[in-house]
Motif scaffolding. Sequence first.
Motif, PDB file in Angstrom:
ATOM      1  N   THR A   1       0.498  -0.568  -0.351  1.00 23.00           N
ATOM      2  CA  THR A   1      -0.129   0.164   0.128  1.00 23.00           C
ATOM      3  C   THR A   1       0.753   1.235   0.403  1.00 23.00           C
ATOM      4  O   THR A   1       2.137   1.242   1.015  1.00 23.00           O
ATOM      5  CB  THR A   1      -1.336   0.271   1.301  1.00 23.00           C
ATOM      6  OG1 THR A   1      -1.980  -1.139   1.173  1.00 23.00           O
ATOM      7  CG2 THR A   1      -1.682   1.230   1.499  1.00 23.00           C
ATOM      8  N   GLN A   2       0.758   1.791  -0.807  1.00 24.41           N
ATOM      9  CA  GLN A   2       1.244   3.313  -0.901  1.00 24.41           C
ATOM     10  C   GLN A   2       0.542   4.242   0.438  1.00 24.41           C
ATOM     11  O   GLN A   2      -0.647   4.813   0.150  1.00 24.41           O
ATOM     12  CB  GLN A   2       1.606   3.910  -2.293  1.00 24.41           C
ATOM     13  CG  GLN A   2       2.214   3.232  -3.387  1.00 24.41           C
ATOM     14  CD  GLN A   2       2.254   3.783  -4.378  1.00 24.41           C
ATOM     15  OE1 GLN A   2       2.743   5.161  -4.401  1.00 24.41           O
ATOM     16  NE2 GLN A   2       2.761   3.374  -5.801  1.00 24.41           N
TER      17      GLN A   2
ATOM     18  N   PHE B   1      -7.126  -1.381  -6.111  1.00 24.60           N
ATOM     19  CA  PHE B   1      -7.016  -0.010  -5.484  1.00 24.60           C
ATOM     20  C   PHE B   1      -8.356   1.341  -5.541  1.00 24.60           C
ATOM     21  O   PHE B   1      -8.377   1.420  -6.747  1.00 24.60           O
ATOM     22  CB  PHE B   1      -5.554   0.821  -4.509  1.00 24.60           C
ATOM     23  CG  PHE B   1      -4.120  -0.262  -4.133  1.00 24.60           C
ATOM     24  CD1 PHE B   1      -3.470  -1.266  -5.651  1.00 24.60           C
ATOM     25  CD2 PHE B   1      -3.652  -0.656  -3.017  1.00 24.60           C
ATOM     26  CE1 PHE B   1      -2.848  -2.173  -5.223  1.00 24.60           C
ATOM     27  CE2 PHE B   1      -2.447  -1.366  -3.694  1.00 24.60           C
ATOM     28  CZ  PHE B   1      -2.056  -2.355  -4.444  1.00 24.60           C
TER      29      PHE B   1
ATOM     30  N   LEU C   1      -4.243  11.610  -0.543  1.00 28.97           N
ATOM     31  CA  LEU C   1      -4.570  10.226  -0.692  1.00 28.97           C
ATOM     32  C   LEU C   1      -4.709  10.074   0.636  1.00 28.97           C
ATOM     33  O   LEU C   1      -3.623   9.089   1.463  1.00 28.97           O
ATOM     34  CB  LEU C   1      -4.366   9.749  -1.953  1.00 28.97           C
ATOM     35  CG  LEU C   1      -4.831  10.094  -3.043  1.00 28.97           C
ATOM     36  CD1 LEU C   1      -3.826  11.722  -3.447  1.00 28.97           C
ATOM     37  CD2 LEU C   1      -5.002   8.887  -4.273  1.00 28.97           C
TER      38      LEU C   1
ATOM     39  N   TYR D   1      -8.474   4.890  -3.062  1.00 28.58           N
ATOM     40  CA  TYR D   1      -7.830   5.999  -1.892  1.00 28.58           C
ATOM     41  C   TYR D   1      -9.237   6.791  -2.329  1.00 28.58           C
ATOM     42  O   TYR D   1     -10.506   6.763  -3.413  1.00 28.58           O
ATOM     43  CB  TYR D   1      -6.886   6.760  -3.141  1.00 28.58           C
ATOM     44  CG  TYR D   1      -5.720   5.228  -2.521  1.00 28.58           C
ATOM     45  CD1 TYR D   1      -5.424   4.433  -2.788  1.00 28.58           C
ATOM     46  CD2 TYR D   1      -4.909   5.420  -1.838  1.00 28.58           C
ATOM     47  CE1 TYR D   1      -3.990   3.845  -3.460  1.00 28.58           C
ATOM     48  CE2 TYR D   1      -3.708   4.891  -1.218  1.00 28.58           C
ATOM     49  CZ  TYR D   1      -3.481   3.833  -2.137  1.00 28.58           C
ATOM     50  OH  TYR D   1      -2.258   3.328  -2.066  1.00 28.58           O
TER      51      TYR D   1
ATOM     52  N   PHE E   1     -10.972   7.680  -6.034  1.00 35.40           N
ATOM     53  CA  PHE E   1      -9.438   7.317  -6.717  1.00 35.40           C
ATOM     54  C   PHE E   1      -9.630   5.912  -6.746  1.00 35.40           C
ATOM     55  O   PHE E   1      -9.478   5.045  -6.020  1.00 35.40           O
ATOM     56  CB  PHE E   1      -8.668   7.738  -7.002  1.00 35.40           C
ATOM     57  CG  PHE E   1      -8.486   9.239  -7.342  1.00 35.40           C
ATOM     58  CD1 PHE E   1      -8.793  10.203  -6.286  1.00 35.40           C
ATOM     59  CD2 PHE E   1      -8.367   9.956  -8.270  1.00 35.40           C
ATOM     60  CE1 PHE E   1      -8.509  11.774  -6.419  1.00 35.40           C
ATOM     61  CE2 PHE E   1      -8.263  10.942  -8.948  1.00 35.40           C
ATOM     62  CZ  PHE E   1      -8.800  12.010  -7.571  1.00 35.40           C
TER      63      PHE E   1
ATOM     64  N   PHE F   1      -5.562   5.234   2.011  1.00 37.26           N
ATOM     65  CA  PHE F   1      -5.725   4.299   1.614  1.00 37.26           C
ATOM     66  C   PHE F   1      -7.119   3.624   2.409  1.00 37.26           C
ATOM     67  O   PHE F   1      -6.855   4.113   3.479  1.00 37.26           O
ATOM     68  CB  PHE F   1      -5.106   3.202   1.629  1.00 37.26           C
ATOM     69  CG  PHE F   1      -5.236   1.594   1.785  1.00 37.26           C
ATOM     70  CD1 PHE F   1      -5.344   1.176   2.684  1.00 37.26           C
ATOM     71  CD2 PHE F   1      -4.976   1.519   0.602  1.00 37.26           C
ATOM     72  CE1 PHE F   1      -5.781  -0.693   2.312  1.00 37.26           C
ATOM     73  CE2 PHE F   1      -5.409  -0.040   0.408  1.00 37.26           C
ATOM     74  CZ  PHE F   1      -5.598  -1.202   1.083  1.00 37.26           C
TER      75      PHE F   1
ATOM     76  N   PHE G   1       0.173   8.770   1.223  1.00 32.16           N
ATOM     77  CA  PHE G   1       0.449   9.758   0.551  1.00 32.16           C
ATOM     78  C   PHE G   1      -0.012  10.413   1.774  1.00 32.16           C
ATOM     79  O   PHE G   1       0.199  10.543   2.424  1.00 32.16           O
ATOM     80  CB  PHE G   1      -0.521  10.329  -0.049  1.00 32.16           C
ATOM     81  CG  PHE G   1      -0.600   9.365  -1.389  1.00 32.16           C
ATOM     82  CD1 PHE G   1      -1.711   8.154  -1.559  1.00 32.16           C
ATOM     83  CD2 PHE G   1      -0.474  10.006  -2.237  1.00 32.16           C
ATOM     84  CE1 PHE G   1      -1.214   7.423  -2.578  1.00 32.16           C
ATOM     85  CE2 PHE G   1      -0.199   8.802  -3.666  1.00 32.16           C
ATOM     86  CZ  PHE G   1      -1.034   7.701  -4.059  1.00 32.16           C
TER      87      PHE G   1
END
Lengths: 115, 115
Positions: A103-104, B34, B44, B36, B90, B46, A106
């Motif tokens: 998971t990114q 994914f 953003l 977001y 998103f 998750f 941000f």
Amino acid sequence: NAGVTQTPKFQVLKTGQSMTLQCAQDMNHEYMSWYRQDPGMGLRLIHYSVGAGITDQGEVPNGYNVSRSTTEDFPLRLLSAAPSQTSVYFCASSYSPQGLQETQYFGPGTRLLVL
Amino acid sequence: AQSVAQPEDQVNVAEGNPLTVKCTYSVSGNPYLFWYVQYPNRGLQFLLKYITGDNLVKGSYGFEAEFNKSQTSFHLKKPSALVSDSALYFCAVRDIQTGANNLFFGTGTRLTVIP
């Protein structure tokens, strides 16, 4: 943990000026990236890094430079700002640079206006 | 090439009603998908991800997403919408060609929950 931090929050530049957007993370993440967000276009990848000393281009790299001298920091440099670079810039990071399940996370974003 | 599409720029729903935000994907190979959410003037956050396994994925804040391979869709759902769910959503797909943990984002769907 502070997570992913970005500075400044907002910046106004004149055409032709240069500047550096700062991004830092304190989670020991190997992967870091820069995206730009434009209305109606979602987020597009500018540059990314899979570890200190390693960077690569994303979808829209022109006009931007990056470097990754440490694991924590991933600055984005605008060499000669143009009005087309007016956007919101997001930095993101993840622990593994290649894990399929990663998971990114941000940062809060930098809003840039180029006049 | 990998991509996601969000066919609706705007979705309006009454508070308490179920909500759906649509996403379709195009990938060669297994998709890693994914969702977001972006609240005003924020980065953003998750929500959830599909890697493999159950087609119904549960995420944060009561959201879930249904993966449908035959329809190449990954729609975001919530049984009962809250006003606080109003935000920009998103959908994203992981880049599997470069081997790095990059994401391709859709153009976003603005959800408005009407009191």
